[in-house]
Design a protein around this motif. Structure first.
Motif, PDB file in Angstrom:
ATOM      1  N   VAL A 148      25.372  -4.722 -16.246  1.00 41.87           N
ATOM      2  CA  VAL A 148      26.117  -5.478 -15.240  1.00 41.87           C
ATOM      3  C   VAL A 148      25.814  -4.937 -13.845  1.00 41.87           C
ATOM      4  CG1 VAL A 148      28.407  -6.166 -14.452  1.00 41.87           C
ATOM      5  CG2 VAL A 148      27.938  -5.986 -16.906  1.00 41.87           C
ATOM      6  N   VAL A 149      25.799  -3.612 -13.708  1.00 42.23           N
ATOM      7  CA  VAL A 149      25.519  -2.991 -12.411  1.00 42.23           C
ATOM      8  C   VAL A 149      24.087  -3.296 -11.973  1.00 42.23           C
ATOM      9  CG1 VAL A 149      25.486  -0.821 -11.128  1.00 42.23           C
ATOM     10  CG2 VAL A 149      27.188  -1.175 -12.926  1.00 42.23           C
ATOM     11  N   LEU A 150      23.142  -3.203 -12.902  1.00 43.37           N
ATOM     12  CA  LEU A 150      21.743  -3.496 -12.571  1.00 43.37           C
ATOM     13  C   LEU A 150      21.592  -4.932 -12.076  1.00 43.37           C
ATOM     14  CD1 LEU A 150      19.907  -1.811 -15.595  1.00 43.37           C
ATOM     15  CD2 LEU A 150      20.046  -0.946 -13.255  1.00 43.37           C
ATOM     16  N   ALA A 151      22.252  -5.856 -12.750  1.00 42.20           N
ATOM     17  CA  ALA A 151      22.141  -7.264 -12.358  1.00 42.20           C
ATOM     18  C   ALA A 151      22.679  -7.498 -10.952  1.00 42.20           C
ATOM     19  CB  ALA A 151      22.885  -8.142 -13.363  1.00 42.20           C
ATOM     20  N   LEU A 152      23.711  -6.742 -10.556  1.00 42.19           N
ATOM     21  CA  LEU A 152      24.335  -6.934  -9.252  1.00 42.19           C
ATOM     22  C   LEU A 152      23.612  -6.203  -8.120  1.00 42.19           C
ATOM     23  CD1 LEU A 152      28.108  -6.593 -10.272  1.00 42.19           C
ATOM     24  CD2 LEU A 152      26.876  -8.702  -9.714  1.00 42.19           C
ATOM     25  N   VAL A 153      23.002  -5.066  -8.424  1.00 42.68           N
ATOM     26  CA  VAL A 153      22.483  -4.191  -7.360  1.00 42.68           C
ATOM     27  C   VAL A 153      20.968  -4.253  -7.215  1.00 42.68           C
ATOM     28  CG1 VAL A 153      22.339  -1.794  -6.556  1.00 42.68           C
ATOM     29  CG2 VAL A 153      24.449  -2.632  -7.622  1.00 42.68           C
ATOM     30  N   LEU A 154      20.232  -4.370  -8.317  1.00 42.95           N
ATOM     31  CA  LEU A 154      18.778  -4.317  -8.223  1.00 42.95           C
ATOM     32  C   LEU A 154      18.217  -5.459  -7.383  1.00 42.95           C
ATOM     33  CD1 LEU A 154      17.340  -3.379 -11.738  1.00 42.95           C
ATOM     34  CD2 LEU A 154      17.698  -1.902  -9.769  1.00 42.95           C
ATOM     35  N   LEU A 155      17.134  -5.167  -6.676  1.00 40.05           N
ATOM     36  CA  LEU A 155      16.323  -6.169  -5.988  1.00 40.05           C
ATOM     37  C   LEU A 155      14.923  -6.125  -6.580  1.00 40.05           C
ATOM     38  CD1 LEU A 155      17.365  -5.346  -2.301  1.00 40.05           C
ATOM     39  CD2 LEU A 155      18.263  -7.203  -3.739  1.00 40.05           C
ATOM     40  N   GLU A 156      14.214  -7.242  -6.488  1.00 44.97           N
ATOM     41  CA  GLU A 156      12.847  -7.233  -6.991  1.00 44.97           C
ATOM     42  C   GLU A 156      11.951  -6.441  -6.040  1.00 44.97           C
ATOM     43  OE1 GLU A 156      10.557  -6.794  -9.155  1.00 44.97           O
ATOM     44  OE2 GLU A 156      11.346  -8.565 -10.188  1.00 44.97           O
ATOM     45  N   SER A 157      10.950  -5.795  -6.601  1.00 45.58           N
ATOM     46  CA  SER A 157      10.027  -4.990  -5.806  1.00 45.58           C
ATOM     47  C   SER A 157       9.244  -5.851  -4.827  1.00 45.58           C
ATOM     48  CB  SER A 157       9.047  -4.271  -6.736  1.00 45.58           C
ATOM     49  OG  SER A 157       7.905  -3.846  -6.030  1.00 45.58           O
ATOM     50  N   PRO A 158       9.257  -5.523  -3.531  1.00 48.28           N
ATOM     51  CA  PRO A 158       8.470  -6.291  -2.564  1.00 48.28           C
ATOM     52  C   PRO A 158       6.972  -6.160  -2.807  1.00 48.28           C
ATOM     53  CG  PRO A 158       9.417  -4.345  -1.525  1.00 48.28           C
ATOM     54  CD  PRO A 158      10.030  -4.443  -2.893  1.00 48.28           C
ATOM     55  N   GLN A 159       6.526  -5.023  -3.329  1.00 51.54           N
ATOM     56  CA  GLN A 159       5.103  -4.871  -3.627  1.00 51.54           C
ATOM     57  C   GLN A 159       4.695  -5.786  -4.778  1.00 51.54           C
ATOM     58  OE1 GLN A 159       3.534  -0.906  -3.844  1.00 51.54           O
ATOM     59  NE2 GLN A 159       5.031  -0.096  -2.419  1.00 51.54           N
ATOM     60  N   PHE A 160       5.557  -5.912  -5.786  1.00 51.14           N
ATOM     61  CA  PHE A 160       5.268  -6.832  -6.875  1.00 51.14           C
ATOM     62  C   PHE A 160       5.202  -8.272  -6.371  1.00 51.14           C
ATOM     63  CE2 PHE A 160       7.259  -9.923  -9.755  1.00 51.14           C
ATOM     64  CZ  PHE A 160       6.288  -9.976 -10.744  1.00 51.14           C
ATOM     65  N   THR A 209       0.858  -1.178   0.000  1.00 59.46           N
ATOM     66  CA  THR A 209       0.000   0.000   0.000  1.00 59.46           C
ATOM     67  C   THR A 209       0.890   1.221   0.000  1.00 59.46           C
ATOM     68  OG1 THR A 209      -0.165  -0.162   2.403  1.00 59.46           O
ATOM     69  CG2 THR A 209      -1.921  -1.172   1.118  1.00 59.46           C
ATOM     70  N   ASP A 210       0.871   1.999   1.053  1.00 56.25           N
ATOM     71  CA  ASP A 210       1.599   3.258   1.050  1.00 56.25           C
ATOM     72  C   ASP A 210       2.511   3.326   2.250  1.00 56.25           C
ATOM     73  OD1 ASP A 210       2.278   5.763   0.140  1.00 56.25           O
ATOM     74  OD2 ASP A 210       0.667   6.765   1.210  1.00 56.25           O
ATOM     75  N   PRO A 211       3.838   3.239   2.057  1.00 55.57           N
ATOM     76  CA  PRO A 211       4.744   3.308   3.185  1.00 55.57           C
ATOM     77  C   PRO A 211       4.576   4.603   3.951  1.00 55.57           C
ATOM     78  CG  PRO A 211       5.898   2.574   1.220  1.00 55.57           C
ATOM     79  CD  PRO A 211       4.545   3.006   0.796  1.00 55.57           C
ATOM     80  N   GLY A 212       4.850   4.562   5.230  1.00 55.24           N
ATOM     81  CA  GLY A 212       4.675   5.730   6.069  1.00 55.24           C
ATOM     82  C   GLY A 212       5.554   6.878   5.659  1.00 55.24           C
TER      83      GLY A 212
END
Length: 447
Positions: A196-208, A13-16
């Motif tokens: 390469v940087v995206l593959a190493l640093v990104l995390l999947e969205s918890p909302q997704f 929903t909407d984080p505080g």
């Protein structure tokens, strides 16, 4: 009696508003902005290099116009596709795929030897450029605390014209010394390094992950939240999200969302109609009214600069007072500044204070509005269809850009009165569309 703490985030929903952003979450948001910067850079390469390209290929700029058009088509297709892919397989893989596609085919463009091969590369690269936008918008919205979310989205989208400005500087240095192939080489290699940087640093969205709800997603979501320093609590129920599923285009026109989707599409269409009318034909109007090529080119720089600054201010204001008053004010400003241009047209070839004020104000309001419309799109749609919703709105907006390229040029004559009336009408209709939206971003309480 001790009351339970209320500062924990309800992901989905909407984080505080007081939630702090961790270093990892900030890195993800920054990478989204960098992606949009490169998106804007690569999207403008042809505009900078077209004269050298047509000269080498033995064509003419007029004959090369269809190559510009297929690029717009590719971006439109990619924006819709990116929304669907982002809501089906996730924001992270969608964004990595998008950057990989536009980086690879921009790089291949540097090796082509004719118009047809170059155009094929451009349309595929355009698909990648379009796919990046809904993925970045969704990631930034879902990793940024409510207090900073709308500014973060505005910064990310404003990086697209920012990339065009950077591209102009790079092109000015590279084209005279090395040529267009080297410029495209830069435009291809840098995004591939970013992959390469995206593959190493990104995390999947918890909302997704919460919205998709596949086996193992709860564990993945908990791990992401721990790595970003956020509380692990179940998402609050959302009646719209419950009936939407994930990645369902039909949900955009369901009973709960139909009015907002149609109104949002109208706002996107008319805002991009106005913005791309000026981008495509504003300099031609100025040259027809006695301005030099340098002054006409300056108008685009002033227009973009105004749009970037106003979008950032609007992003802050939306987070405080909500989107309705801010966006309606921008639409009204775009209409009033178009009216000012109509009443006091730039016809004497001078670039004094009036000229600068007119272009900066009009670009600030119109381009600024177009940028923060992505804030509204990310708010209207729940996580399960957020990327799909953003992608659909962006695709309809791209239709407005194509309409501008086809229609606005015929209105440049007769001192540009018809052209300026088109800008006035587009701004007015964008504002009218925004009035019909029900799920505007609300004002933040306690500010």
């Amino acid at each position: 009696m001790i009351r339970p703490a209320r500062s924990r985030t309800r992901v989905g929903t909407d984080p505080g508003g007081n939630e702090r952003m961790s270093g990892r979450a900030l890195a993800i948001v920054v990478l989204g902005a960098v992606t949009m910067l490169l998106d804007g850079f690569d999207n403008q390469l042809l505009g900078f290099a077209v004269l050298q390209i047509v000269d080498e290929f033995g064509s003419s700029r007029a004959e090369f116009g269809w190559v510009f058009a297929v690029g717009f088509v590719g971006i439109g297709v990619g924006t819709a596709l990116g929304g669907l892919v982002g809501d089906r397989i996730g924001r992270k893989p969608c964004l990595i795929l998008a950057v990989l596609v536009f980086g690879t085919f921009t790089l291949i463009s540097a090796t082509t030897g004719g118009t047809l091969a170059f155009a094929c590369c451009r349309i595929v690269a355009g698909v990648g450029l379009g796919m990046a936008l809904p993925a970045v918008t969704s990631l930034v919205a879902e990793f940024t605390p409510a207090r900073w979310r709308h500014l973060a989205i505005a910064v990310s989208i404003a990086c697209i014209p920012g990339g065009a400005l950077v591209g102009g500087l790079v092109a000015a240095a590279v084209l005279p010394r090395w040529g267009w192939r080297e410029l495209y080489l830069i435009g291809g290699v840098v995004p591939l390094l970013l992959v390469v940087v995206l593959a190493l640093v990104l995390l999947e969205s918890p909302q997704f992950l919460a919205a998709r709800g596949r086996p193992g997603d709860d564990e993945r979501r908990a791990a992401v939240l721990r790595r970003t320093g956020r509380a692990v609590v179940p998402p609050a129920p959302d009646p719209i999200a419950a009936g939407a599923g994930t990645g369902s285009p039909r949900a955009l026109l369901g009973r709960e969302l139909r009015r907002d989707s149609l109104a949002l599409w109208g706002a996107f269409f008319f805002s991009l109609l106005g913005v791309f009318s000026f981008f495509s034909w504003g300099p031609s109007l100025l040259q027809a009214n006695g301005y030099s090529l340098a002054a006409a080119s300056l108008s685009i720089t002033l227009y973009n600069a105004g749009g970037i600054v106003v979008a950032l201010v609007a992003g802050v204001l939306i987070g405080r007072i909500g989107s309705r008053p801010v966006m309606l004010a921008l639409a009204a400003g775009a209409a009033l500044s178009a009216g000012w241009l109509l009443l006091v047209p730039p016809v004497d070839g001078t670039t004094g204070i009036t000229f600068v004020a007119q272009i900066v104000l009009h670009g600030g309001c119109f381009a600024g509005l177009q940028t923060v419309l992505y804030n509204l799109a990310s708010h209207i749609y729940p996580a399960g269809i957020r990327a799909t919703g953003v992608g659909a709105a962006g695709t309809v907006g791209r239709a407005g850009a194509i309409t501008a390229a086809l229609v606005a040029g015929g209105l440049v004559g007769a001192a540009g009165h018809g052209f300026l009336l088109l800008l006035l009408a587009a701004a007015t209709l964008a504002g009218a569309s925004l009035l019909l939206v029900r799920r505007h971003v609300p004002a933040r309480r306690g500010t």
